[in-house]
Scaffold this motif. Sequence first.
Motif, PDB file in Angstrom:
ATOM      1  N   ALA A 157       0.831  -1.208   0.000  1.00 38.35           N
ATOM      2  CA  ALA A 157       0.000   0.000   0.000  1.00 38.35           C
ATOM      3  C   ALA A 157       0.865   1.257   0.000  1.00 38.35           C
ATOM      4  CB  ALA A 157      -0.923  -0.010   1.212  1.00 38.35           C
ATOM      5  N   MET A 158       1.983   1.210   0.724  1.00 39.08           N
ATOM      6  CA  MET A 158       2.890   2.367   0.747  1.00 39.08           C
ATOM      7  C   MET A 158       3.479   2.625  -0.627  1.00 39.08           C
ATOM      8  SD  MET A 158       4.907   1.831   4.379  1.00 39.08           S
ATOM      9  CE  MET A 158       5.975   3.266   4.106  1.00 39.08           C
ATOM     10  N   ARG A 159       3.918   1.581  -1.296  1.00 41.58           N
ATOM     11  CA  ARG A 159       4.480   1.757  -2.641  1.00 41.58           C
ATOM     12  C   ARG A 159       3.444   2.335  -3.592  1.00 41.58           C
ATOM     13  NH1 ARG A 159       7.247  -3.213  -1.287  1.00 41.58           N
ATOM     14  NH2 ARG A 159       5.480  -4.402  -2.092  1.00 41.58           N
ATOM     15  N   ASP A 160       2.216   1.828  -3.521  1.00 40.71           N
ATOM     16  CA  ASP A 160       1.162   2.326  -4.409  1.00 40.71           C
ATOM     17  C   ASP A 160       0.831   3.785  -4.132  1.00 40.71           C
ATOM     18  OD1 ASP A 160       1.031  -0.163  -5.541  1.00 40.71           O
ATOM     19  OD2 ASP A 160      -0.770  -0.800  -4.458  1.00 40.71           O
ATOM     20  N   ALA A 161       0.945   4.188  -2.854  1.00 38.97           N
ATOM     21  CA  ALA A 161       0.595   5.556  -2.460  1.00 38.97           C
ATOM     22  C   ALA A 161       1.786   6.508  -2.513  1.00 38.97           C
ATOM     23  CB  ALA A 161       0.002   5.556  -1.050  1.00 38.97           C
ATOM     24  N   GLY A 162       2.963   5.989  -2.830  1.00 42.63           N
ATOM     25  CA  GLY A 162       4.148   6.841  -2.901  1.00 42.63           C
ATOM     26  C   GLY A 162       4.676   7.270  -1.542  1.00 42.63           C
ATOM     27  N   ILE A 163       4.417   6.461  -0.517  1.00 41.26           N
ATOM     28  CA  ILE A 163       4.886   6.758   0.839  1.00 41.26           C
ATOM     29  C   ILE A 163       6.150   5.937   1.085  1.00 41.26           C
ATOM     30  CG2 ILE A 163       4.311   6.700   3.304  1.00 41.26           C
ATOM     31  CD1 ILE A 163       1.328   6.638   2.347  1.00 41.26           C
ATOM     32  N   ARG A 164       7.202   6.564   1.615  1.00 38.61           N
ATOM     33  CA  ARG A 164       8.484   5.882   1.702  1.00 38.61           C
ATOM     34  C   ARG A 164       8.893   5.506   3.131  1.00 38.61           C
ATOM     35  NH1 ARG A 164      11.153   5.029  -2.399  1.00 38.61           N
ATOM     36  NH2 ARG A 164      13.010   4.625  -1.138  1.00 38.61           N
ATOM     37  N   ARG A 165       8.529   6.277   4.133  1.00 39.02           N
ATOM     38  CA  ARG A 165       9.106   6.075   5.464  1.00 39.02           C
ATOM     39  C   ARG A 165       8.346   5.029   6.266  1.00 39.02           C
ATOM     40  NH1 ARG A 165      12.618   4.822   8.287  1.00 39.02           N
ATOM     41  NH2 ARG A 165      13.576   6.027   9.968  1.00 39.02           N
ATOM     42  N   LEU A 166       9.055   3.986   6.688  1.00 42.68           N
ATOM     43  CA  LEU A 166       8.470   2.879   7.440  1.00 42.68           C
ATOM     44  C   LEU A 166       9.350   2.553   8.645  1.00 42.68           C
ATOM     45  CD1 LEU A 166       6.471   0.433   7.706  1.00 42.68           C
ATOM     46  CD2 LEU A 166       8.078  -0.849   6.261  1.00 42.68           C
ATOM     47  N   VAL A 167       8.735   2.507   9.827  1.00 41.26           N
ATOM     48  CA  VAL A 167       9.430   2.085  11.041  1.00 41.26           C
ATOM     49  C   VAL A 167       8.683   0.885  11.613  1.00 41.26           C
ATOM     50  CG1 VAL A 167      10.256   2.708  13.338  1.00 41.26           C
ATOM     51  CG2 VAL A 167      10.213   4.428  11.524  1.00 41.26           C
ATOM     52  N   VAL A 168       9.385  -0.245  11.721  1.00 37.75           N
ATOM     53  CA  VAL A 168       8.798  -1.502  12.174  1.00 37.75           C
ATOM     54  C   VAL A 168       9.412  -1.887  13.511  1.00 37.75           C
ATOM     55  CG1 VAL A 168       8.493  -3.951  11.651  1.00 37.75           C
ATOM     56  CG2 VAL A 168       8.515  -2.274   9.788  1.00 37.75           C
ATOM     57  N   ASP A 205      15.032  10.561  12.049  1.00 38.75           N
ATOM     58  CA  ASP A 205      16.493  10.486  12.086  1.00 38.75           C
ATOM     59  C   ASP A 205      16.997   9.779  10.829  1.00 38.75           C
ATOM     60  OD1 ASP A 205      19.169  10.135  12.545  1.00 38.75           O
ATOM     61  OD2 ASP A 205      18.945   9.152  14.486  1.00 38.75           O
ATOM     62  N   PRO A 206      17.568  10.510   9.884  1.00 40.82           N
ATOM     63  CA  PRO A 206      17.997   9.884   8.626  1.00 40.82           C
ATOM     64  C   PRO A 206      19.118   8.868   8.803  1.00 40.82           C
ATOM     65  CG  PRO A 206      18.790  12.156   8.754  1.00 40.82           C
ATOM     66  CD  PRO A 206      17.837  11.963   9.893  1.00 40.82           C
ATOM     67  N   THR A 207      19.843   8.925   9.923  1.00 40.27           N
ATOM     68  CA  THR A 207      20.937   7.969  10.120  1.00 40.27           C
ATOM     69  C   THR A 207      20.425   6.560  10.400  1.00 40.27           C
ATOM     70  OG1 THR A 207      21.134   8.334  12.519  1.00 40.27           O
ATOM     71  CG2 THR A 207      22.375   9.809  11.068  1.00 40.27           C
ATOM     72  N   THR A 208      19.128   6.412  10.683  1.00 42.24           N
ATOM     73  CA  THR A 208      18.568   5.087  10.961  1.00 42.24           C
ATOM     74  C   THR A 208      17.987   4.425   9.717  1.00 42.24           C
ATOM     75  OG1 THR A 208      16.354   5.936  11.534  1.00 42.24           O
ATOM     76  CG2 THR A 208      17.993   5.813  13.311  1.00 42.24           C
ATOM     77  N   LEU A 209      18.018   5.105   8.583  1.00 42.18           N
ATOM     78  CA  LEU A 209      17.468   4.526   7.358  1.00 42.18           C
ATOM     79  C   LEU A 209      18.244   3.271   6.970  1.00 42.18           C
ATOM     80  CD1 LEU A 209      16.889   7.709   5.161  1.00 42.18           C
ATOM     81  CD2 LEU A 209      15.221   6.490   6.561  1.00 42.18           C
TER      82      LEU A 209
END
Length: 227
Positions: free
Chosen positions: A90-101, A195-199
Amino acid sequence: MKIAIFGATGTVGSALLAQALDAGHEVRVLARTPSKVRRTDPGLTVLSGDAKDPRAVRSTVASQDAVLTTLGGFSDPDSIRIGTTAIMSAMRDAGIRRLVVMQGFHLDFPGDPRNIGRKMILPLLWLGSRDLVPDSRAMATAVRASTLDWTVVRAPRVVVGGRTGQYRTGSLKLGPCSSVTNADVAEFMLVCLTDPTTLGTAPMVASGGARRDGEPSVSSTRRTEGS
């Protein structure tokens, strides 16, 4: 930010929801039993549905800036794999990139220290559920293979408690006796969100324990450790 949270009625998810709202985020959650969402707030939208239902997941993530999930557990282990797969699609289809699991520290990632304590936890997890370990490993493999901006937060035994202001993160040597409060996990997930360092990383988070020789004590902030 506009945030979608999955697993918001769970131990970590409820703390995550409260902290996200307190921080001023607009939050949309998906819950099989909406009445279990105890928090009320003008910035909160609660949808009824299951994370294993792709249509319900798409409605939840639509127009959001990021997604945080604490899905899974002994009572519903396949939601880790099936639900997270639906979320990423769903994120890919909606163009959403940030995911924290958020998942357990039993998951293996490159750079982890060799640690017999982590191997000791596996039989305990198998006793709780035959599916939790393989489902969570399948989820982690799918997340790592995705093109999303992901972070997997790995925690040991989670206990109910407030923010301690004193927790460790990074490649930690943890075991069956390690623990962390649900509020500390939630706080760290929100830290990772911006925090971009956690990507593309999978940091562990645990309560501060006895410090090692030459290591400064920590009084009011998290400590980051290497391997």
